[in-house]
Enzyme design. Sequence first.
Site, PDB file in Angstrom:
ATOM      1  N   SER A   1       0.841  -1.120   0.160  1.00  0.00           N
ATOM      2  CA  SER A   1       0.051  -0.071  -0.053  1.00  0.00           C
ATOM      3  C   SER A   1       1.018   1.242  -0.112  1.00  0.00           C
ATOM      4  O   SER A   1       0.441   2.262  -0.663  1.00  0.00           O
ATOM      5  CB  SER A   1      -0.960  -0.103   1.304  1.00  0.00           C
ATOM      6  N   GLU A   2       1.922   1.315   0.861  1.00  0.00           N
ATOM      7  CA  GLU A   2       2.942   2.185   0.561  1.00  0.00           C
ATOM      8  C   GLU A   2       4.233   1.873   0.751  1.00  0.00           C
ATOM      9  O   GLU A   2       4.740   0.755   1.367  1.00  0.00           O
ATOM     10  CB  GLU A   2       2.779   3.400   1.803  1.00  0.00           C
ATOM     11  N   THR A   3       5.340   2.621   0.057  1.00  0.00           N
ATOM     12  CA  THR A   3       6.664   2.374   0.101  1.00  0.00           C
ATOM     13  C   THR A   3       7.224   3.827   0.505  1.00  0.00           C
ATOM     14  O   THR A   3       6.820   4.814  -0.104  1.00  0.00           O
ATOM     15  CB  THR A   3       7.310   1.860  -1.091  1.00  0.00           C
TER      16      THR A   3
END
Length: 298
Positions: free
Chosen positions: A45-47
Site C-alpha cells: 500500500s505504501e513504500t
Amino acid sequence: MKIEVPVISAFVDGNSGGNPAGVVLHAERFSHAEKQRIAAAVGLSETAFVSPSDAADIKLEFFTPTQQIAHCGHATIATFSFLQQKGLLANDRSSKETIDGLRSIIMEGKAAYMEQRAPRFEALNEPDLQAALLSLGITTDDLIEGAEPMLVNTGNSFVVIGIRDGSTIKGLEPDFGLIEQLSEALDLIGFYVFSFDGVGEGRDAGARMFAPRYGILEESATGMAAGPLACYLRERLASQKQEFTIEQGRWMAEPSPSVVNVRLTVGTDNRIENLYAGGRGAIREVIEVEVNPSPDLM
C-alpha cells in the site's frame, strides 16, 4: 540494476500482524518516476523513500503503487523502527521532513511515535453523507448514536464513520467506485470506519480503512487515520481520555491484526494541540526490485 527493499510490518499486534511497508534507503539516487516504479513493483500500500535532509534527521517520501502521498503513518513507523534496529538512529528523539513540512518522531524502546497536527473537523453536507452511507451499504440506523460522520484532518483527510454493531462493520461490502468518487470530491485519503462493538480487551475502538483513490482497497493499520479517530472520540464523542488504543486489520477478509496507540496533547483550553500515533515495527522480509536508473545517475 536490482535493489534490496526491506519490508517492515508496522503496528504489529504482539509479534504478528501489522501493516507491511517497503523502505528504500539512499533514495536520493532515484528520480520521482523511478520511485513511483519501485513502489509499484514492491506492490504494497505504501513504500517509504529515505533521503538526506538539511532540515530534519531524514527526508521521507511516500508512494502508493499509483501515486505519491503527503504522509503515511505505517510507513513512517516502519522506517524509524528499521533504522533503529539497524543502529542508524543517533537519538530517541528524531525528526522527518516530508513534502508538507517537518514532524517530530519519538522512539520508546522498539516503538516509534510520529507527530501529527491539531485536528480540523468538517461536517458532511447531506448529499455527501448519503453518498458515504450508500458506498458502505448502510443507513443512518447503523450509525453509533450521536456519532455524526465527519471529515477529520491531522495532516491527511479521512471521513470518520462510527458503526453500532461489530457484525455490520465486519460484513461491509463497500462500493469502491463510489468511495473513490467521494474521496476525489472531498480530497480524502479515504474512509475510516470504526466500532466499539466486538473489539479486544483494552482497545478503545476497532476500525477498517478504505482508500481506493490511492489504489488501496483496504489496509490493516493506518496511523494517519487512527490519529483523527482519537481526536474525534475526544472532541466529538466527549471522551476525556488522552491516550487511545485503536485496533485494525482484524475484520479484513485476510486478517492482519494491528494496534495503533495515539497520545493527545491537550492545552489549558481543553483543545487538542497535537498528537503522536505509534506502535512497533518488525522486519518481515527483504525483496529484490529491478530498477533502471536515470542516465545522469548511472
